[in-house]
Design an enzyme around this catalytic site. Structure first.
Site, PDB file in Angstrom:
ATOM      1  N   ASN A 187       0.636  -1.312  -0.029  1.00  0.00           N
ATOM      2  CA  ASN A 187      -0.115   0.070   0.024  1.00  0.00           C
ATOM      3  C   ASN A 187       0.938   1.282  -0.070  1.00  0.00           C
ATOM      4  O   ASN A 187       1.871   1.323   0.621  1.00  0.00           O
ATOM      5  CB  ASN A 187      -1.051   0.033   1.271  1.00  0.00           C
ATOM      6  CG  ASN A 187      -1.982  -0.813   1.248  1.00  0.00           C
ATOM      7  OD1 ASN A 187      -2.846  -1.082  -0.070  1.00  0.00           O
ATOM      8  ND2 ASN A 187      -2.674  -1.720   2.135  1.00  0.00           N
ATOM      9  N   HIS A 188       0.371   2.093  -0.694  1.00  0.00           N
ATOM     10  CA  HIS A 188       0.954   3.522  -0.677  1.00  0.00           C
ATOM     11  C   HIS A 188       0.211   4.477  -0.219  1.00  0.00           C
ATOM     12  O   HIS A 188      -0.917   4.576   0.051  1.00  0.00           O
ATOM     13  CB  HIS A 188       1.448   3.913  -2.317  1.00  0.00           C
ATOM     14  CG  HIS A 188       2.268   3.205  -3.008  1.00  0.00           C
ATOM     15  ND1 HIS A 188       3.036   3.586  -4.063  1.00  0.00           N
ATOM     16  CD2 HIS A 188       2.540   1.873  -2.812  1.00  0.00           C
ATOM     17  CE1 HIS A 188       3.815   2.703  -4.548  1.00  0.00           C
ATOM     18  NE2 HIS A 188       3.644   1.472  -3.601  1.00  0.00           N
ATOM     19  N   GLN A 189       0.943   5.753   0.295  1.00  0.00           N
ATOM     20  CA  GLN A 189       0.084   6.826   0.811  1.00  0.00           C
ATOM     21  C   GLN A 189      -0.896   7.339  -0.258  1.00  0.00           C
ATOM     22  O   GLN A 189      -0.544   7.432  -1.331  1.00  0.00           O
ATOM     23  CB  GLN A 189       1.043   7.995   1.238  1.00  0.00           C
ATOM     24  CG  GLN A 189       0.528   9.049   2.176  1.00  0.00           C
ATOM     25  CD  GLN A 189       1.618  10.046   2.579  1.00  0.00           C
ATOM     26  OE1 GLN A 189       2.767   9.933   2.323  1.00  0.00           O
ATOM     27  NE2 GLN A 189       0.948  11.133   3.265  1.00  0.00           N
ATOM     28  N   THR A 230       1.260   9.492  -4.923  1.00  0.00           N
ATOM     29  CA  THR A 230       1.446   8.262  -4.396  1.00  0.00           C
ATOM     30  C   THR A 230       2.795   7.647  -4.349  1.00  0.00           C
ATOM     31  O   THR A 230       3.087   6.499  -3.817  1.00  0.00           O
ATOM     32  CB  THR A 230       0.612   7.178  -4.970  1.00  0.00           C
ATOM     33  OG1 THR A 230       0.705   6.982  -6.257  1.00  0.00           O
ATOM     34  CG2 THR A 230      -1.034   7.434  -4.579  1.00  0.00           C
TER      35      THR A 230
END
Length: 218
Positions: A81-83, A89
Site C-alpha cells: 500500500n502507498h500513501q 502516491t
C-alpha cells in the site's frame, strides 16, 4: 491410518516422491506467518507467495488448519500500500537519494492482519489483498481478487471477488461452525472421514445434530 501410516503434520512432502505439494507449517520461517497443521500448497515452497511483507509494518498472515491452496495464489500484504492522502502516491522514502522520511503509519492505508480460516479452498492464481478475513469452509474461485471479507462456507469468485452462493443452508453452516472438525485429533478425524466426505448433506446434518447433542451442544 493408511498403509500403516498416520498423518504427520510435520512432514513437508505428504505425497511420497512428489515435491510440488507441501504441508506449509513445517516450512515457514517468518514469525509473522502463522499456518495451521495440514494446510497445503500446490508448490514446492510457500513464502514467495506472500508478497510485500515487511517487518516494519508488523502485519501477520494467519492461516488455519486443513486449507487447500492452489498454485499461483498470492497473499499481498500491507507493504504494497502507498500513501493516498497526499498529492502523489510515489514512495520516495523507499528509494535511494530522495529526501523523504517514512510517513506516519496513520498516513498509510494499513489494513491489519490477513486471516484465513480453516478448511478454506483457494483456487489457482487467486490474489488475497491486505487485511482480508476469510471464514471457515469458504471457497475462493480461480483467478479471483479478494479485497473484502468472505463469510464462512461461502463461494466467491471474480475481480473483485463477489459472493456466488452459500455452500449450505444457515442451519448446516451453524452446525459445522459449532462442530469444528478441524480441531479434532487425527484419530477422530480419520473416523469422521465418511461423514465429512458424504455427499448426502441431510445425513451429515443428522449426524452433526446427534453428535452435538451427545456432547452437550458444544
Amino acid at each position: 491410518m493408511k498403509k500403516g501410516k498416520t498423518p504427520d503434520p510435520n512432514v513437508i512432502h505428504p505425497i511420497p516422491g512428489y515435491e510440488k505439494e507441501i504441508y506449509v507449517k513445517p516450512t515457514v520461517r517468518n514469525p509473522n506467518i502463522i499456518v495451521g497443521e495440514f494446510t497445503y500448497i500446490a508448490d514446492a515452497e510457500f513464502e514467495s507467495h506472500v508478497t510485500h511483507h515487511y517487518a516494519w509494518n508488523g502485519d501477520r498472515l494467519v492461516i488455519g488448519r486443513f486449507c487447500q491452496i492452489a498454485s499461483g495464489v498470492e497473499f499481498v500484504m500491507n507493504g504494497a500500500n502507498h500513501q493516498m492522502n497526499a498529492a502523489t502516491t510515489f514512495p520516495f522514502y523507499t528509494l535511494e537519494g530522495w529526501n523523504m522520511e517514512p510517513p506516519m503509519a496513520s498516513d498509510l492505508p494499513l489494513k491489519g492482519d490477513t486471516v484465513i480460516g480453516n478448511d478454506v479452498w483457494i483456487g489457482q492464481n487467486a490474489v488475497v489483498l491486505p487485511g482480508v478475513h476469510i471464514g471457515d469452509g469458504a471457497i475462493i474461485g480461480a483467478n479471483s481478487v479478494v479485497g473484502s471479507d468472505v463469510a464462512p462456507y461461502v463461494i466467491v469468485a471474480g475481480n473483485p471477488a463477489r459472493t456466488i452462493r452459500k455452500r449450505f443452508d444457515d442451519e448446516l453452516i451453524a452446525l459445522l461452525l459449532r462442530f469444528k472438525w478441524w480441531d479434532k485429533d487425527i484419530e477422530e478425524i480419520n473416523a469422521l472421514i465418511p461423514v465429512l466426505t458424504c455427499s448426502d448433506m441431510e445425513k451429515t446434518r443428522g449426524y452433526l445434530k446427534r453428535l452435538l447433542d451427545e456432547d452437550g451442544g458444544i
